[in-house]
Design an enzyme around this catalytic site. Sequence first.
Site, short mmCIF file in Angstrom:
data_model
loop_
_atom_site.label_atom_id
_atom_site.label_comp_id
_atom_site.label_asym_id
_atom_site.label_seq_id
_atom_site.Cartn_x
_atom_site.Cartn_y
_atom_site.Cartn_z
N CYS A 53 75.97 31.15 59.19
CA CYS A 53 75.89 31.26 60.23
C CYS A 53 76.99 32.16 60.80
CB CYS A 53 75.90 29.95 61.11
SG CYS A 53 74.88 28.61 60.51
N GLU A 55 79.25 31.69 63.41
CA GLU A 55 80.37 30.82 63.70
C GLU A 55 81.23 30.88 62.38
OE1 GLU A 55 77.27 29.83 64.28
OE2 GLU A 55 76.94 28.63 66.06
N1 THU Z 1 72.33 30.04 63.10
C1 THU Z 1 73.64 30.53 63.56
O1 THU Z 1 74.09 31.47 62.93
N2 THU Z 1 74.37 29.71 64.39
C2 THU Z 1 74.06 28.64 64.80
O2 THU Z 1 74.92 28.08 65.77
C3 THU Z 1 72.72 28.15 64.64
C4 THU Z 1 71.82 28.85 63.77
C5 THU Z 1 71.68 31.06 62.31
C6 THU Z 1 71.28 30.53 60.97
C7 THU Z 1 70.04 31.08 60.76
O3 THU Z 1 70.51 32.64 60.20
C8 THU Z 1 69.58 31.39 62.03
O4 THU Z 1 70.10 31.23 63.08
C9 THU Z 1 68.24 30.49 62.27
O5 THU Z 1 68.67 29.17 61.91
#
Ligand code: THU
Length: 132
Positions: A53, A55
Amino acid sequence: MTVQELMEEAKKAREKAYVPYSHFKVGAALETKDGQIIHGCNVENASYGLSNCAERSAFFSALSQGYKPQDFLRLAIVGDTVEGCSPCGACRQVIFELGGENFPVALGNLHGIIQETTSTELLPGAFGPKDL
Ligand code: THU
C-alpha cells in the site's frame, strides 16, 4: 506546510502508483520534521498478496532513507474515493508503530475532501511497541 499542500504532494505520489491489477491508485505524502516530503504509492504484483500500500511504501521509504519513528509530522493519503481514502488495517498498524500515538493523518479524495484524524483514532487500543 499546510494540510492542503501535503495533500497535493500525496496526489503527485499517487501518479507513480503501479496498479496493473486493481487500477486503483493511492498516494501518500509523509512530512518530516526536517522539512522533507517523502512520497509513497501502491505497488502491486502478479502474486496479488505481495502488493504494498501507499502508506506503508511512504514509511518504509522514509526509514530506508535513514529517518526514525520520531522524525515525522504528518501523513496525507489520497485515492479516488467518495470520502477520504481510508487506510487498510495493516497500514493502520504501521502508521501507529512508526508515526506514534496521536500522529496526525489526513484522508483525502480527488475532489477536495480532507478528513483529519490520528493514528490513535484509526486504531483504538492498538498493540504497539509499549506492549512488548
Ligand atoms: N491500497 C492502498 O495503497 N492504500 C489504502 O489505503 C487502501 C488500499 C491499495 C492496495 C491495492 O494496491 C489497491 O489499493 C486496491 O486495494
